[in-house]
Design a protein around this motif. Sequence first.
Motif, PDB file in Angstrom:
ATOM      1  N   GLU A 423      72.744  65.063  13.672  1.00  0.00           N
ATOM      2  CA  GLU A 423      72.422  65.319  15.073  1.00  0.00           C
ATOM      3  C   GLU A 423      70.989  64.926  15.422  1.00  0.00           C
ATOM      4  OE1 GLU A 423      73.676  68.878  16.980  1.00  0.00           O
ATOM      5  OE2 GLU A 423      75.336  69.202  15.588  1.00  0.00           O
ATOM      6  N   GLU A 424      70.091  65.089  14.473  1.00  0.00           N
ATOM      7  CA  GLU A 424      68.697  64.728  14.750  1.00  0.00           C
ATOM      8  C   GLU A 424      68.572  63.236  15.036  1.00  0.00           C
ATOM      9  OE1 GLU A 424      64.294  64.942  12.605  1.00  0.00           O
ATOM     10  OE2 GLU A 424      66.023  65.929  11.690  1.00  0.00           O
ATOM     11  N   LYS A 427      70.219  62.432  18.491  1.00  0.00           N
ATOM     12  CA  LYS A 427      69.404  62.796  19.654  1.00  0.00           C
ATOM     13  C   LYS A 427      68.333  61.749  19.921  1.00  0.00           C
ATOM     14  CE  LYS A 427      70.069  67.806  19.303  1.00  0.00           C
ATOM     15  NZ  LYS A 427      69.432  69.108  19.004  1.00  0.00           N
TER      16      LYS A 427
END
Length: 450
Positions: A423-424, A427
């Motif tokens: 997810e990092e 994003k």
Amino acid sequence: MNKLKHALRFCLVRFLTLLEIALKACLFLPIPLFMVWFSYKVDISGLFQGELAPREVANMLLAGDTVSNYEQMDERQILELYVQNLPEAQVPDTVALGSSRVMQLSGAIVGGSYYNAGMSGAGAMDVMNAWYLFERAGKLPKNLILCVDPWMFNGVSASDLNKKADPELFAEFLEKALGLASDYEEPDQLEIWKALVDPAYFQGNVKYYLKQRQTGQHETEDGETIPFKAMTGSLESLDFSVKFSDGSIYYPMTFRNWAYEEVMAEALAQAGTISAMHGFDTMDPYWTDLFDRFVRHVQAKGVNVVFLLTPYHPFICLHVYNNPQGLTGFFEVEPWLREYAAGRGIPLYGSYHAGRAGVLEPLFFDGIHCRPQALELMFPGIQAAVKGERTAYETLYLQEYGDVANTKNALIGYDPDCVVPNEEWYKYASTVTWAQLNARAAGSADAAGA
């Protein structure tokens, strides 16, 4: 001589009498003409204009309205009536075809004038029928986005998949468009058109019309309330789905806001059935050949074709990889499509495997429907798509994670070559623009030159 004059006088009198009768009849001609016109326009039984409820939806969509209660719609009838009544000036430049897995593809993502003609549960027959409605009406788009579902090549489930499709329309398409033998027969319209001169049908249309004018309520011929309304204001808290004027849909709040556990529970249930996939041992030769003929036919019309493969939830992919029995045909489709698209010069976007497209779990509504944000990552808009250009996200993803096995073979499965980014990274990457990528590339080139 007298006999000749008598004969001429007799003929002249007869002619004048007939002329007088004809002139008097012309005075009454507007009445039957009005009856025919009125019965055709109101058409309470839907003999000419289609059933009242689907007609109401089609008219609202053509007027640019967002329409309530998508779940109750007869999508196939609505599409037919939409195309039938589509003004030449409103023919969209781009049309999308496919199942519910394409119906989150909105005009905001595609760009330009656009209509999403996807239908829930659509099989190969539905897809081809939808195209033929536009072709038969002489209202072809410039571009076709074809969302290709793997079950289009599953002959075992074809009869079940296509049970909602119109077999007569399909037979007409096969014969008149593709030039293939079929059991199509021209329908006899005589009995239907007789209704236009039936006084009883005219009376029924008048009663219905007056009642609608007096009450302001939209009802069917049987007096049932038509549940479809034009929506205004915020749609965020609705407990039903709506259909936008571009044909895409917006799910109810409860479905859109499912918790992770609810999404995974649904994905688990869907993995146990894999709708329309069981018995899919290999790509069916008949449906594969028909798909090829269909695509070639569309291209021959001068229409740009773009393939879109919408992903399955990563859990579905893992389940298929671990339980391939009866699903080996599923593994064949994407590699075949990629090779076929390359041979036909057709741009292809997305993948059935979420990891190969860089789509994370939070970007799924359930096991088989991804959110519009996922489509934005994969699809660059129609102007870029017809040129084969990629999104900034996909380019960055392939730079970071891609390799030959991941981008070329694209087998369905779950393996080390197929990465679902964390997810990092997502994003960060989902906010990168082409301008930033170009600037970075220019900086790298300057550094290399130095």
